[in-house]
Scaffold this motif. Structure first.
Motif, mmCIF file in Angstrom:
data_model
loop_
_atom_site.group_PDB
_atom_site.id
_atom_site.type_symbol
_atom_site.label_atom_id
_atom_site.label_comp_id
_atom_site.label_asym_id
_atom_site.label_seq_id
_atom_site.Cartn_x
_atom_site.Cartn_y
_atom_site.Cartn_z
ATOM 1 N N ASN A 232 0.433 63.500 -39.001
ATOM 2 C CA ASN A 232 1.226 64.739 -38.978
ATOM 3 C C ASN A 232 2.203 64.782 -40.143
ATOM 4 O O ASN A 232 2.411 65.837 -40.781
ATOM 5 C CB ASN A 232 1.960 64.848 -37.649
ATOM 6 C CG ASN A 232 1.007 65.098 -36.489
ATOM 7 O OD1 ASN A 232 -0.055 65.699 -36.666
ATOM 8 N ND2 ASN A 232 1.387 64.640 -35.297
ATOM 9 N N ASN A 233 2.875 63.628 -40.466
ATOM 10 C CA ASN A 233 3.801 63.583 -41.608
ATOM 11 C C ASN A 233 3.060 63.870 -42.901
ATOM 12 O O ASN A 233 3.558 64.598 -43.776
ATOM 13 C CB ASN A 233 4.467 62.221 -41.672
ATOM 14 C CG ASN A 233 5.392 61.983 -40.486
ATOM 15 O OD1 ASN A 233 5.937 62.945 -39.915
ATOM 16 N ND2 ASN A 233 5.592 60.727 -40.110
ATOM 17 N N THR A 234 1.889 63.275 -43.044
ATOM 18 C CA THR A 234 1.091 63.517 -44.256
ATOM 19 C C THR A 234 0.730 64.989 -44.383
ATOM 20 O O THR A 234 0.783 65.575 -45.469
ATOM 21 C CB THR A 234 -0.174 62.664 -44.216
ATOM 22 O OG1 THR A 234 0.184 61.281 -44.077
ATOM 23 C CG2 THR A 234 -0.995 62.828 -45.488
ATOM 24 N N LEU A 235 0.335 65.611 -43.251
ATOM 25 C CA LEU A 235 0.000 67.037 -43.288
ATOM 26 C C LEU A 235 1.205 67.888 -43.652
ATOM 27 O O LEU A 235 1.092 68.872 -44.402
ATOM 28 C CB LEU A 235 -0.577 67.458 -41.926
ATOM 29 C CG LEU A 235 -1.951 66.883 -41.570
ATOM 30 C CD1 LEU A 235 -2.356 67.311 -40.162
ATOM 31 C CD2 LEU A 235 -3.006 67.357 -42.563
ATOM 32 N N GLU A 236 2.373 67.515 -43.150
ATOM 33 C CA GLU A 236 3.588 68.270 -43.509
ATOM 34 C C GLU A 236 3.881 68.130 -44.991
ATOM 35 O O GLU A 236 4.262 69.110 -45.660
ATOM 36 C CB GLU A 236 4.754 67.748 -42.674
ATOM 37 C CG GLU A 236 4.643 68.106 -41.186
ATOM 38 C CD GLU A 236 5.803 67.532 -40.389
ATOM 39 O OE1 GLU A 236 6.638 66.838 -40.988
ATOM 40 O OE2 GLU A 236 5.858 67.787 -39.159
ATOM 41 N N SER A 237 3.719 66.896 -45.559
ATOM 42 C CA SER A 237 3.944 66.700 -46.994
ATOM 43 C C SER A 237 2.976 67.541 -47.807
ATOM 44 O O SER A 237 3.348 68.154 -48.826
ATOM 45 C CB SER A 237 3.787 65.220 -47.332
ATOM 46 O OG SER A 237 4.730 64.431 -46.626
ATOM 47 N N LEU A 238 1.709 67.578 -47.361
ATOM 48 C CA LEU A 238 0.725 68.403 -48.053
ATOM 49 C C LEU A 238 1.088 69.878 -48.000
ATOM 50 O O LEU A 238 0.918 70.612 -48.984
ATOM 51 C CB LEU A 238 -0.666 68.175 -47.439
ATOM 52 C CG LEU A 238 -1.318 66.814 -47.730
ATOM 53 C CD1 LEU A 238 -2.632 66.693 -46.959
ATOM 54 C CD2 LEU A 238 -1.580 66.646 -49.225
ATOM 55 N N GLN A 239 1.581 70.330 -46.848
ATOM 56 C CA GLN A 239 1.988 71.719 -46.739
ATOM 57 C C GLN A 239 3.155 72.031 -47.675
ATOM 58 O O GLN A 239 3.201 73.087 -48.332
ATOM 59 C CB GLN A 239 2.368 72.032 -45.289
ATOM 60 C CG GLN A 239 1.178 72.038 -44.342
ATOM 61 C CD GLN A 239 1.592 72.274 -42.901
ATOM 62 O OE1 GLN A 239 2.791 72.355 -42.610
ATOM 63 N NE2 GLN A 239 0.602 72.378 -42.027
ATOM 64 N N THR A 240 4.133 71.076 -47.789
ATOM 65 C CA THR A 240 5.277 71.277 -48.701
ATOM 66 C C THR A 240 4.797 71.325 -50.148
ATOM 67 O O THR A 240 5.226 72.192 -50.936
ATOM 68 C CB THR A 240 6.290 70.134 -48.513
ATOM 69 O OG1 THR A 240 6.688 70.104 -47.144
ATOM 70 C CG2 THR A 240 7.495 70.332 -49.398
ATOM 71 N N LEU A 245 3.390 74.355 -55.109
ATOM 72 C CA LEU A 245 2.385 74.837 -56.055
ATOM 73 C C LEU A 245 2.321 76.351 -56.065
ATOM 74 O O LEU A 245 2.165 76.985 -57.123
ATOM 75 C CB LEU A 245 1.023 74.240 -55.728
ATOM 76 C CG LEU A 245 0.813 72.758 -56.047
ATOM 77 C CD1 LEU A 245 -0.582 72.333 -55.597
ATOM 78 C CD2 LEU A 245 0.976 72.508 -57.541
ATOM 79 N N ASN A 246 2.423 76.946 -54.895
ATOM 80 C CA ASN A 246 2.403 78.409 -54.814
ATOM 81 C C ASN A 246 3.600 79.009 -55.536
ATOM 82 O O ASN A 246 3.490 80.037 -56.229
ATOM 83 C CB ASN A 246 2.369 78.845 -53.359
ATOM 84 C CG ASN A 246 1.047 78.546 -52.696
ATOM 85 O OD1 ASN A 246 0.002 78.494 -53.357
ATOM 86 N ND2 ASN A 246 1.061 78.320 -51.370
ATOM 87 N N ASP A 247 4.796 78.366 -55.357
ATOM 88 C CA ASP A 247 6.007 78.876 -56.031
ATOM 89 C C ASP A 247 5.854 78.766 -57.536
ATOM 90 O O ASP A 247 6.195 79.695 -58.297
ATOM 91 C CB ASP A 247 7.212 78.085 -55.562
ATOM 92 C CG ASP A 247 7.509 78.332 -54.079
ATOM 93 O OD1 ASP A 247 7.035 79.376 -53.560
ATOM 94 O OD2 ASP A 247 8.191 77.495 -53.444
#
Length: 308
Positions: A232-240, A245-247
């Motif tokens: 879950n932590n890894t997925l949150e880091s990927l989402q951040t 990247l989007n910004d």
């Protein structure tokens, strides 16, 4: 005075001989004159060759004989048979008599005893008799069908002879023999494979199952909750990271479309594009003229510089 004269002795001898002959004849017929017996009558519509002195059976055991046979002239459909049974024989009510033809041509009488063993018929009563289809009767009944089938059997045998004489049958049998030999060879190969390859395969399968069991134990020992938390932590880091990247992409797109910076001016100013295009055209013309008149741009002499 002699009481036993010659004539009296001859008479007594003749009487004794007649008695002995009578007893002997009845003994040969199966009649025991010195044994007490009970007399019963059986009414048949057809005695089917039954004769006097034929045995009478009950449950397969001889219990008496046929003493006399008379035709009932008052009822043209009945024959009265007199039977003598052993004195100890008791006949239950509901007993019937059956005539059965034997293979050797004889006829015997069977008593089908009634189901009530406590109530018996009186001596001299009449039983109901009926014929029973024995082996010979069944054969006689089947004879018309057999005679009808004989032409068909002859035709079948003719067809069988024709088929067996066909060379194709011999070829078919040869092919069947060859196929049987191939099947035997395949069976032998299969047995060899079963004895040679299957044990090794089973050993490898055992090792695989042992490894699978070990892997299952290792998976059972893993802390699933902690692992899921790390995932879950890894997925949150990927989402951040994806949001960053989007910004950056949005900011780069904004800079490229805006004219308040060098990159935006370079990409969006028509004049820059026209000047760059003109410069490229001038450079192309210069390169073309250089190729056509190189002496205009390069001066050299083998003997040195010429004095003017």
């Amino acid at each position: 005075m002699k009481i036993l004269t010659k004539e009296v002795k001859i008479g007594l001898t003749a009487i004794a001989a007649a008695v002995l002959v009578f007893i002997g004849i009845n003994f040969l017929k199966g009649i025991n004159l010195f044994q007490a017996s009970n007399t019963y009558y059986v009414k048949f519509k057809d005695i089917n060759g039954l004769a006097v002195s034929n045995p009478v059976y009950a449950n397969g055991y001889p219990v008496g004989i046929v003493r006399d046979i008379q035709y009932d002239y008052g009822s043209t459909e009945n024959v009265i048979v007199t039977i003598e049974l052993d004195d100890e024989m008791r006949v239950p009510r509901g007993t019937t008599a059956e005539l059965e033809s034997e293979l050797m041509g004889g006829v015997k009488m069977n008593l089908r005893l009634g189901a009530n063993p406590t109530q018996f018929i009186a001596q001299g009563d009449t039983l109901v008799g009926s014929p029973r289809l024995g082996a010979m009767s069944q054969v006689e009944a089947a004879l018309p069908q057999v005679m009808e089938m004989l032409p068909k059997i002859d035709s079948i045998l003719t067809n069988i002879n024709r088929i067996t004489a066909d060379p194709a049958l011999a070829k078919t049998l040869q092919n069947a023999e060859q196929l049987t030999a191939e099947l035997n060879e395949a069976s032998a190969r299969l047995n060899t494979m079963m004895q040679r390859d299957i044990p090794g395969t089973l050993k490898r399968l055992d090792r695989t199952l042992a490894n699978a069991e070990k892997l299952t134990g290792n998976l059972a020992a893993v802390d699933v909750e902690q692992t899921m938390a790390e995932v879950n932590n890894t997925l949150e880091s990927l989402q951040t990271f994806s949001a960053q990247l989007n910004d950056m992409s949005s900011l780069l797109n904004q800079k490229m479309t805006s004219k308040d910076n060098t990159l935006g001016l370079f990409l969006n100013d028509r004049g820059v594009y026209d000047n760059l295009n003109s410069t490229m055209m001038s450079a192309d013309s210069l390169l073309t003229d250089f190729k056509a008149h190189p002496k205009r741009y390069i001066h050299f002499s083998v003997f040195g510089k010429k004095d003017n």
